[in-house]
Design an enzyme around this catalytic site. Structure first.
Site, PDB file in Angstrom:
ATOM      1  CB  ALA A  34      -0.869  -0.019   1.238  1.00  0.00           C
ATOM      2  N   GLY A  78       0.404  -4.990   0.854  1.00  0.00           N
ATOM      3  CA  GLY A  78      -0.780  -5.005  -0.013  1.00  0.00           C
ATOM      4  C   GLY A  78      -0.526  -5.681  -1.356  1.00  0.00           C
ATOM      5  CD  GLU A 122      -2.520  -7.434   2.970  1.00  0.00           C
ATOM      6  OE1 GLU A 122      -2.168  -6.285   2.642  1.00  0.00           O
ATOM      7  OE2 GLU A 122      -3.108  -7.687   4.030  1.00  0.00           O
ATOM      8  CD  GLU A 146       1.503  -5.549   5.696  1.00  0.00           C
ATOM      9  OE1 GLU A 146       2.273  -6.490   5.952  1.00  0.00           O
ATOM     10  OE2 GLU A 146       0.795  -5.513   4.678  1.00  0.00           O
TER      11      GLU A 146
HETATM   12  N1  COA Z   1       4.605   3.122  -0.559  1.00  0.00           N
HETATM   13  C1  COA Z   1       5.011   4.281  -1.112  1.00  0.00           C
HETATM   14  N2  COA Z   1       6.115   4.407  -1.835  1.00  0.00           N
HETATM   15  C2  COA Z   1       6.865   3.294  -2.024  1.00  0.00           C
HETATM   16  C3  COA Z   1       6.509   2.042  -1.493  1.00  0.00           C
HETATM   17  C4  COA Z   1       5.313   1.973  -0.737  1.00  0.00           C
HETATM   18  N3  COA Z   1       4.881   0.839  -0.199  1.00  0.00           N
HETATM   19  N4  COA Z   1       7.458   1.147  -1.835  1.00  0.00           N
HETATM   20  C5  COA Z   1       8.360   1.803  -2.571  1.00  0.00           C
HETATM   21  N5  COA Z   1       8.012   3.098  -2.684  1.00  0.00           N
HETATM   22  C6  COA Z   1       8.726   4.171  -3.407  1.00  0.00           C
HETATM   23  C7  COA Z   1       9.922   4.666  -2.625  1.00  0.00           C
HETATM   24  O1  COA Z   1       9.519   5.615  -1.656  1.00  0.00           O
HETATM   25  C8  COA Z   1      10.756   5.252  -3.737  1.00  0.00           C
HETATM   26  O2  COA Z   1      10.200   6.498  -4.104  1.00  0.00           O
HETATM   27  P1  COA Z   1      11.170   7.805  -4.340  1.00  0.00           P
HETATM   28  O3  COA Z   1      12.073   7.377  -5.465  1.00  0.00           O
HETATM   29  O4  COA Z   1      10.210   8.870  -4.712  1.00  0.00           O
HETATM   30  O5  COA Z   1      11.879   8.009  -3.055  1.00  0.00           O
HETATM   31  C9  COA Z   1      10.514   4.317  -4.896  1.00  0.00           C
HETATM   32  O6  COA Z   1       9.283   3.639  -4.599  1.00  0.00           O
HETATM   33  C10 COA Z   1      11.580   3.263  -5.079  1.00  0.00           C
HETATM   34  O7  COA Z   1      11.739   2.553  -3.853  1.00  0.00           O
HETATM   35  P2  COA Z   1      13.128   2.368  -3.091  1.00  0.00           P
HETATM   36  O8  COA Z   1      12.848   2.114  -1.645  1.00  0.00           O
HETATM   37  O9  COA Z   1      14.043   3.491  -3.420  1.00  0.00           O
HETATM   38  O10 COA Z   1      13.673   1.040  -3.796  1.00  0.00           O
HETATM   39  P3  COA Z   1      14.675  -0.018  -3.186  1.00  0.00           P
HETATM   40  O11 COA Z   1      15.052  -0.912  -4.310  1.00  0.00           O
HETATM   41  O12 COA Z   1      15.765   0.639  -2.442  1.00  0.00           O
HETATM   42  O13 COA Z   1      13.826  -0.865  -2.117  1.00  0.00           O
HETATM   43  C11 COA Z   1      11.876  -2.045  -1.322  1.00  0.00           C
HETATM   44  C12 COA Z   1      12.763  -1.675  -2.531  1.00  0.00           C
HETATM   45  C13 COA Z   1      10.669  -2.778  -1.857  1.00  0.00           C
HETATM   46  C14 COA Z   1      12.664  -2.991  -0.382  1.00  0.00           C
HETATM   47  C15 COA Z   1      11.470  -0.763  -0.552  1.00  0.00           C
HETATM   48  O14 COA Z   1      10.934   0.148  -1.472  1.00  0.00           O
HETATM   49  C16 COA Z   1      10.450  -0.990   0.526  1.00  0.00           C
HETATM   50  O15 COA Z   1      10.775  -1.501   1.581  1.00  0.00           O
HETATM   51  N6  COA Z   1       9.187  -0.576   0.275  1.00  0.00           N
HETATM   52  C17 COA Z   1       8.117  -0.609   1.233  1.00  0.00           C
HETATM   53  C18 COA Z   1       7.634  -2.030   1.432  1.00  0.00           C
HETATM   54  C19 COA Z   1       6.567  -2.085   2.497  1.00  0.00           C
HETATM   55  O16 COA Z   1       6.793  -1.886   3.654  1.00  0.00           O
HETATM   56  N7  COA Z   1       5.335  -2.400   2.066  1.00  0.00           N
HETATM   57  C20 COA Z   1       4.222  -2.556   2.954  1.00  0.00           C
HETATM   58  C21 COA Z   1       3.428  -1.322   3.034  1.00  0.00           C
HETATM   59  S1  COA Z   1       2.090  -1.510   4.190  1.00  0.00           S
END
Ligand code: COA
Length: 258
Positions: free
Chosen positions: A66, A112, A115, A135
């Site tokens: 999400a 999400g 999910e 989460e």
């Molecule tokens: N919500 C909002 N933005 C998200 C996102 C999310 N769940 N997941 C990734 N993004 C965005 C990042 O903020 C970043 O945006 P920016 O370039 O404007 O800063 C962009 O997507 C790229 O992500 P980034 O974190 O730089 O890539 P990465 O390769 O370093 O890491 C992940 C990849 C998937 C490990 C990391 O993005 C992450 O942990 N995301 C969240 C996962 C999460 O907790 N999901 C559950 C949500 S309830």
């Protein structure tokens, strides 16, 4: 229908829905969820569409969860509503769709995202896929059905380990755990899903919709799945597809379903 965050491609009975926010790793914001609802609703009532594949754009992510930026300042009431509305219009909606939905997991499927993949009827993963419910690392719990569907798919112990550790598993582990049916290379991901879709398309859509209802009944509280199966089995006898399917068998030819 015009969409900003998703792409819908239709060909020969198959629809491919692609979540298209690669710069945000296809994170599900409110408008993406609403667009997905509209697209799935329209595809389900399109009589030419027999199977739907859902995937993410780019090589990196199916859906990274999400959209955290949208809910970081939500109150208890807003948080509750976020989960309720999302479950109603997208996650439960997909699970209960009459048209089969296959998730093609092409990278991160987190929160999400996992999910959403679990709400689909089954899943195929690319070798680079990584799945998890992170989460609790954000101080929240899965709210789009993850605490219910993950234990249904992998068992309670594995589900709780995944949820409590907030860690990711590989595509191969997901296959061992029963979370995905197949693991294939990234290049083979869509072709594999298309092959599976073409096998499904040969069969009666009416009977498939009935089977989805009966299987889902097994996971619905207060409903006796065996009774739903009896009801849906009986109803099949009143369909043209049943007449065509049984007649074709007896006439030693391929059925021609409507
Ligand atoms: N919500 C909002 N933005 C998200 C996102 C999310 N769940 N997941 C990734 N993004 C965005 C990042 O903020 C970043 O945006 P920016 O370039 O404007 O800063 C962009 O997507 C790229 O992500 P980034 O974190 O730089 O890539 P990465 O390769 O370093 O890491 C992940 C990849 C998937 C490990 C990391 O993005 C992450 O942990 N995301 C969240 C996962 C999460 O907790 N999901 C559950 C949500 S309830």
């Amino acid at each position: 229908m015009k969409f900003e965050n998703i792409l819908v491609d239709k060909k020969e009975g198959l629809a491919v829905v692609t979540i298209n926010r690669p710069s945000k790793l296809n994170a599900l914001n409110k408008s993406t969820i609403e667009e997905l609802h509209k697209a799935f609703k329209a595809l389900d009532s399109d009589k030419f569409i027999k199977v739907i594949i859902i995937t993410g754009s780019g090589e990196k992510a199916f859906v990274a969860g999400a959209d955290i930026s949208e809910f970081s300042d939500f109150s208890v009431i807003e948080g509750t509503e976020l989960a309720r509305k999302g479950q109603e219009i997208l996650f439960d909606f997909i699970q209960n769709l009459s048209t089969p939905v296959i998730a093609a997991i092409n990278g991160f499927a987190l929160g999400g995202g996992l999910e959403l993949a679990m709400a689909a009827h089954f899943r195929v993963a690319g070798t680079n896929a990584k799945m998890g419910l992170p989460e609790v690392s954000l101080g929240v719990i899965p709210g789009y059905g993850g605490t219910q569907r993950l234990p249904q798919l992998v068992g309670k112990g594995k589900a709780l380990e995944m949820i409590m550790s907030a860690s990711m598993i590989s595509a191969e582990e997901a296959k061992d755990w029963g979370l995905v049916n197949y693991v294939v290379t990234q290049e083979e991901l869509l072709p594999t899903c298309e092959k599976l879709a073409s096998k499904i398309m040969r069969n009666s859509s009416v009977a498939i919709a009935a089977a989805i209802k009966a299987v889902n009944a097994n996971f619905t509280d207060g409903i006796n799945g065996y009774n739903i199966e009896i009801e849906q089995f009986g109803k099949s006898f009143g369909t043209n597809d049943f007449k065509e399917g049984t007649t074709a068998f007896l006439e030693k030819r391929k059925p021609n379903f409507e």
